[in-house]
Design a protein around this motif. Structure first.
Motif, mmCIF file in Angstrom:
data_model
loop_
_atom_site.group_PDB
_atom_site.id
_atom_site.type_symbol
_atom_site.label_atom_id
_atom_site.label_comp_id
_atom_site.label_asym_id
_atom_site.label_seq_id
_atom_site.Cartn_x
_atom_site.Cartn_y
_atom_site.Cartn_z
ATOM 1 N N GLY A 122 -2.554 2.660 -8.519
ATOM 2 C CA GLY A 122 -1.915 1.351 -8.450
ATOM 3 C C GLY A 122 -0.530 1.316 -9.066
ATOM 4 O O GLY A 122 0.035 0.231 -9.259
ATOM 5 N N THR B 69 2.479 2.206 -3.671
ATOM 6 C CA THR B 69 1.615 2.390 -4.832
ATOM 7 C C THR B 69 0.726 3.614 -4.647
ATOM 8 O O THR B 69 0.231 3.886 -3.554
ATOM 9 C CB THR B 69 0.734 1.147 -5.082
ATOM 10 O OG1 THR B 69 0.045 0.791 -3.871
ATOM 11 C CG2 THR B 69 1.569 -0.030 -5.507
ATOM 12 N N ASN C 272 0.828 -1.209 0.000
ATOM 13 C CA ASN C 272 0.000 0.000 0.000
ATOM 14 C C ASN C 272 0.863 1.261 0.000
ATOM 15 O O ASN C 272 0.503 2.272 -0.605
ATOM 16 C CB ASN C 272 -0.922 0.013 1.224
ATOM 17 C CG ASN C 272 -1.968 -1.085 1.173
ATOM 18 O OD1 ASN C 272 -2.290 -1.585 0.100
ATOM 19 N ND2 ASN C 272 -2.494 -1.471 2.322
#
Length: 432
Positions: free
Chosen positions: A150, A146, A143
């Motif tokens: 994404g 990104t 997490n």
């Protein structure tokens, strides 16, 4: 016969001298690679590099970098090194990146990574790391690197976490909940100990270590926009619950009042070495420090377990670490930076410094991480949570440190202290 032996020894000596000279030519203080190499990458690093203060680690990094550049003979790395004032260094680099003057490749503290993302200064690393490699990362790591689309914006290569250390001869069973820890701490006092100790002085570690309790309740410090929310609604209730838990430890004597003066992990090691405590909350790196400090019999009495939560199934732990990122718009340089993250840092550097990997599979790949201790650390990382990278976080931490002192010393009630901390934080937020 003797002439042949002498000739062979001379040839061997000459070859060794040539190899040594070549290695020296590839590794200068501010350069890795041949001076005549046609391509150049400006790299700015911390002491996780050939600039490390430990000669053995510095030499280890030098070997890793030389081996790396041998695979990329057309390149040279122009080396820059940060000072120990990491906060200032990172802030300066962000301003340089916004102005287009940042290094091609650099170490970015995971703690501030999102600030670089928000300012859209990081290159795209997605093409250089496979989906399997990204999926192998611990969730908080994945997490963290990104962005909202994404896209992989950096490679987070090492991490750490906080755990509960205990002397097994005094506390044989690992406390699972807050109540368990309180009971164990009070029981240890009956055996002449001072209860559980932890950082609670004016120190970033005090905030970070305590936040595990707030995060275990599902609390948030900021919303998605970076605005502070810890003093509002459900978050306020959770914050007060976690704060009151610490206050109760001190009020009941389960923790000594002196925790408000502890602002250094070394103080926790010192108490363990002196035999004055059987319980403390500290970092995973302290396990190796205890092994180096205590004699074997004393060290064998110590173990660790995940930080207890409000219930056994609600756990969290603070996690940090460093990333490698690129600020370049040149695709060749971005790829070279990604290669550096992959070939030097993703695994080899972890093993060299015994810093926890961010990919689960690497714990099995390197023998140093296959120990029972490191396997336990790996399991605990599943509950890891990093500090928010919002610009207001440093002030949030500062106010939590002040608040902790006020509450644990009895100067203010938890709600009074929280309201003061939140109001001060919001005033600072308006000035950003």
């Amino acid at each position: 016969m003797m002439k042949s032996i002498v000739s062979a020894l001379a040839l061997s000596t000459m070859l060794f001298a040539v190899q040594s000279g070549y290695a020296q030519e590839l590794a200068a203080k501010d350069r890795i690679g041949l001076e005549s190499a046609p391509k150049s990458l400006v790299v700015r690093l911390t002491n996780d590099s050939p600039n490390n203060a430990d000669p053995n680690i510095a030499d280890g990094y030098k070997r890793l970098f030389v081996d790396f550049i041998k695979k990329h003979p057309d390149w040279k790395l122009q080396m820059q090194f940060m000072s120990a004032d990491i906060g200032t260094e990172q802030a300066k680099m962000l301003e340089q990146a916004k102005a287009g003057n940042a290094p091609d490749c650099a170490a970015v503290d995971s703690f501030v990574l999102s600030q670089f993302m928000i300012n859209h200064v990081l290159a795209d690393f997605s093409p250089y790391f496979s989906k399997d490699e990204v999926a192998d990362l611990f969730p908080f790591i994945r997490n963290g690197i990104t962005d909202k689309d994404g896209t992989v914006r950096a490679w987070w290569w090492d991490t750490d976490l906080r755990v509960l250390y205990r002397n097994k001869t005094v506390v044989p069973d690992a406390p699972q909940t807050w109540d368990d820890l309180k009971k164990a701490a009070l029981a240890s006092k009956d055996q002449g100990m001072e209860g559980v100790i932890f950082n609670a002085g004016r120190y970033e570690g005090s905030t970070f270590d305590w936040l595990a309790n707030y995060w275990a309740l599902g609390g948030k410090l900021v919303d998605d926009s970076g605005k502070p929310v810890f003093g509002e609604g459900d978050n306020k209730e959770k914050f007060l619950k976690a704060l009151t838990y610490y206050k109760d430890l001190v009020d009941t004597g389960a923790a000594p009042k002196r925790v408000t003066t502890i602002g250094n992990y070394d103080d926790l090691n010192a108490a363990a070495a002196a035999g004055t405590t059987a319980l403390f909350i500290g970092g995973n790196w302290q396990y190796a420090q205890l092994k180096a400090t205590l004699d074997e019999d004393e060290f064998n009495k110590w173990t660790f377990s995940p930080i207890p939560g409000p219930t056994a199934d609600k756990r969290s732990t603070g996690t940090g670490g460093w990333t490698i990122a690129s600020f370049s718009k040149d695709k060749e340089k971005v790829e070279m930076c990604a290669d550096l993250a992959r070939e030097v840092y993703m695994g080899p550097a972890n093993a060299l410094q015994q810093q926890l990997p961010t990919r689960k599979s690497l714990f099995d790949k390197y023998p140093v991480f296959a120990t029972d201790a490191n396997k336990t650390f790996a399991a605990a990382l599943a509950n890891g949570q990093a500090r928010p990278g919002a610009p207001i976080y440093p002030e949030i931490s500062n106010q939590i440190q002040i608040m902790m002192g006020d509450v644990l010393s009895g100067t203010k009630s938890p709600e009074e202290a929280l309201n003061a901390a939140f109001n001060a934080t919001m005033e600072a937020y308006k000035r950003l």
